[in-house]
Scaffold this motif. Structure first.
Motif, PDB file in Angstrom:
ATOM      1  N   LYS A  23       0.828  -1.207   0.000  1.00 12.47           N
ATOM      2  CA  LYS A  23       0.000   0.000   0.000  1.00 12.47           C
ATOM      3  C   LYS A  23       0.865   1.261   0.000  1.00 12.47           C
ATOM      4  CE  LYS A  23      -3.972  -2.143   0.420  1.00 12.47           C
ATOM      5  NZ  LYS A  23      -5.120  -2.030  -0.442  1.00 12.47           N
ATOM      6  N   THR A  24       1.971   1.249   0.742  1.00 11.50           N
ATOM      7  CA  THR A  24       2.874   2.389   0.760  1.00 11.50           C
ATOM      8  C   THR A  24       3.491   2.603  -0.612  1.00 11.50           C
ATOM      9  OG1 THR A  24       3.354   1.977   3.082  1.00 11.50           O
ATOM     10  CG2 THR A  24       4.903   3.369   1.893  1.00 11.50           C
ATOM     11  N   LYS A  25       3.830   1.515  -1.281  1.00 10.98           N
ATOM     12  CA  LYS A  25       4.391   1.614  -2.631  1.00 10.98           C
ATOM     13  C   LYS A  25       3.374   2.237  -3.595  1.00 10.98           C
ATOM     14  CE  LYS A  25       6.765  -1.284  -5.997  1.00 10.98           C
ATOM     15  NZ  LYS A  25       7.188  -2.652  -6.328  1.00 10.98           N
ATOM     16  N   PHE A  26       2.103   1.871  -3.443  1.00 13.02           N
ATOM     17  CA  PHE A  26       1.047   2.443  -4.266  1.00 13.02           C
ATOM     18  C   PHE A  26       0.922   3.944  -4.031  1.00 13.02           C
ATOM     19  CE2 PHE A  26      -3.461   3.632  -4.717  1.00 13.02           C
ATOM     20  CZ  PHE A  26      -3.611   3.377  -6.076  1.00 13.02           C
ATOM     21  N   LEU A  27       1.009   4.373  -2.759  1.00  6.55           N
ATOM     22  CA  LEU A  27       0.919   5.799  -2.441  1.00  6.55           C
ATOM     23  C   LEU A  27       2.121   6.565  -2.994  1.00  6.55           C
ATOM     24  CD1 LEU A  27      -0.409   5.759   1.225  1.00  6.55           C
ATOM     25  CD2 LEU A  27      -1.681   6.300  -0.847  1.00  6.55           C
ATOM     26  N   LYS A  28       3.308   5.971  -2.924  1.00  9.07           N
ATOM     27  CA  LYS A  28       4.500   6.633  -3.469  1.00  9.07           C
ATOM     28  C   LYS A  28       4.419   6.749  -4.985  1.00  9.07           C
ATOM     29  CE  LYS A  28       7.710   5.651   0.218  1.00  9.07           C
ATOM     30  NZ  LYS A  28       9.019   5.147   0.600  1.00  9.07           N
ATOM     31  N   LYS A  29       3.831   5.743  -5.626  1.00 10.98           N
ATOM     32  CA  LYS A  29       3.642   5.805  -7.073  1.00 10.98           C
ATOM     33  C   LYS A  29       2.704   6.960  -7.423  1.00 10.98           C
ATOM     34  CE  LYS A  29       1.885   3.189 -10.985  1.00 10.98           C
ATOM     35  NZ  LYS A  29       1.063   2.063 -11.395  1.00 10.98           N
ATOM     36  N   TYR A  30       1.631   7.124  -6.644  1.00  9.34           N
ATOM     37  CA  TYR A  30       0.707   8.234  -6.858  1.00  9.34           C
ATOM     38  C   TYR A  30       1.431   9.570  -6.697  1.00  9.34           C
ATOM     39  CZ  TYR A  30      -3.218  11.412  -6.313  1.00  9.34           C
ATOM     40  OH  TYR A  30      -4.085  12.456  -6.468  1.00  9.34           O
ATOM     41  N   GLU A  31       2.288   9.662  -5.687  1.00 12.99           N
ATOM     42  CA  GLU A  31       3.033  10.900  -5.464  1.00 12.99           C
ATOM     43  C   GLU A  31       3.960  11.213  -6.637  1.00 12.99           C
ATOM     44  OE1 GLU A  31       5.086  10.448  -1.776  1.00 12.99           O
ATOM     45  OE2 GLU A  31       3.251  10.575  -0.591  1.00 12.99           O
ATOM     46  N   GLN A  32       4.615  10.205  -7.180  1.00 12.17           N
ATOM     47  CA  GLN A  32       5.517  10.422  -8.310  1.00 12.17           C
ATOM     48  C   GLN A  32       4.765  10.876  -9.552  1.00 12.17           C
ATOM     49  OE1 GLN A  32       8.859  10.384  -8.527  1.00 12.17           O
ATOM     50  NE2 GLN A  32       8.923  10.093  -6.317  1.00 12.17           N
ATOM     51  N   GLU A  33       3.582  10.313  -9.767  1.00 10.35           N
ATOM     52  CA  GLU A  33       2.809  10.658 -10.958  1.00 10.35           C
ATOM     53  C   GLU A  33       2.177  12.043 -10.862  1.00 10.35           C
ATOM     54  OE1 GLU A  33       0.041   7.466 -11.299  1.00 10.35           O
ATOM     55  OE2 GLU A  33       1.543   6.078 -12.108  1.00 10.35           O
ATOM     56  N   ASN A  34       1.940  12.545  -9.665  1.00  9.33           N
ATOM     57  CA  ASN A  34       1.245  13.821  -9.487  1.00  9.33           C
ATOM     58  C   ASN A  34       2.139  14.902  -8.894  1.00  9.33           C
ATOM     59  OD1 ASN A  34      -1.409  13.019 -10.403  1.00  9.33           O
ATOM     60  ND2 ASN A  34      -1.419  11.698  -8.609  1.00  9.33           N
ATOM     61  N   LYS A  35       3.431  14.793  -9.087  1.00  9.41           N
ATOM     62  CA  LYS A  35       4.366  15.784  -8.566  1.00  9.41           C
ATOM     63  C   LYS A  35       4.499  16.927  -9.569  1.00  9.41           C
ATOM     64  CE  LYS A  35       7.586  14.275  -5.908  1.00  9.41           C
ATOM     65  NZ  LYS A  35       8.804  13.697  -5.336  1.00  9.41           N
ATOM     66  N   SER A  36       4.436  18.156  -9.059  1.00  9.87           N
ATOM     67  CA  SER A  36       4.569  19.315  -9.934  1.00  9.87           C
ATOM     68  C   SER A  36       6.047  19.654 -10.110  1.00  9.87           C
ATOM     69  CB  SER A  36       3.814  20.506  -9.339  1.00  9.87           C
ATOM     70  OG  SER A  36       4.420  20.897  -8.133  1.00  9.87           O
ATOM     71  N   SER A  37       6.309  20.688 -10.902  1.00 14.63           N
ATOM     72  CA  SER A  37       7.695  21.061 -11.204  1.00 14.63           C
ATOM     73  C   SER A  37       8.449  21.579  -9.979  1.00 14.63           C
ATOM     74  CB  SER A  37       7.724  22.114 -12.304  1.00 14.63           C
ATOM     75  OG  SER A  37       7.031  23.273 -11.868  1.00 14.63           O
ATOM     76  N   ASP A  38       7.735  22.140  -9.006  1.00 16.44           N
ATOM     77  CA  ASP A  38       8.402  22.634  -7.798  1.00 16.44           C
ATOM     78  C   ASP A  38       8.547  21.558  -6.723  1.00 16.44           C
ATOM     79  OD1 ASP A  38       5.756  22.444  -7.066  1.00 16.44           O
ATOM     80  OD2 ASP A  38       5.670  24.407  -6.097  1.00 16.44           O
ATOM     81  N   GLY A  39       8.082  20.340  -6.978  1.00 16.75           N
ATOM     82  CA  GLY A  39       8.262  19.217  -6.060  1.00 16.75           C
ATOM     83  C   GLY A  39       7.079  18.938  -5.158  1.00 16.75           C
ATOM     84  N   SER A  40       6.039  19.753  -5.230  1.00 17.74           N
ATOM     85  CA  SER A  40       4.865  19.499  -4.399  1.00 17.74           C
ATOM     86  C   SER A  40       3.916  18.537  -5.119  1.00 17.74           C
ATOM     87  CB  SER A  40       4.149  20.803  -4.074  1.00 17.74           C
ATOM     88  OG  SER A  40       3.658  21.396  -5.257  1.00 17.74           O
ATOM     89  N   ILE A  41       3.107  17.864  -4.332  1.00 16.77           N
ATOM     90  CA  ILE A  41       2.166  16.885  -4.877  1.00 16.77           C
ATOM     91  C   ILE A  41       0.827  17.572  -5.072  1.00 16.77           C
ATOM     92  CG2 ILE A  41       1.082  14.653  -4.474  1.00 16.77           C
ATOM     93  CD1 ILE A  41       3.479  14.132  -2.523  1.00 16.77           C
TER      94      ILE A  41
END
Length: 88
Positions: A23-41
């Motif tokens: 589940k943590t891996k799934f959340l990290k994948k979501y964070e990587q896919e929705n990260k903006s150019s300044d690094g925020s999610i």
């Protein structure tokens, strides 16, 4: 008796750790896919942001509790196999 109980508790602990890591891996994948150019999610709403943070912390707790549950199972297995006998 302790050995069987320890195996059951150990398997529950392993299940908790593996499930929490998935589940943590799934959340990290979501964070990587929705990260903006300044690094925020980026989230669609504030509620989704709070839910994401709560789930992240929940899975950390599940992983930690699974580790200690598995450790308790190992201790019971040790007692069942007489590893903790004091012989003077």
């Amino acid at each position: 008796m302790f050995t069987v109980t320890g195996c059951i508790i150990l398997s529950a602990g392993i299940f908790m750790v593996v499930n929490g890591c998935k589940k943590t891996k799934f959340l990290k994948k979501y964070e990587q896919e929705n990260k903006s150019s300044d690094g925020s999610i980026q989230f669609a709403s504030m509620q989704l942001s709070r839910t994401h943070g709560a789930n992240k912390n929940l899975y950390k707790v599940i992983i930690a509790m699974g580790f200690f549950t598995g450790l308790f199972g190992l201790i019971l297995i040790g007692y069942g196999l007489n590893f903790f006998i004091y012989a003077a």
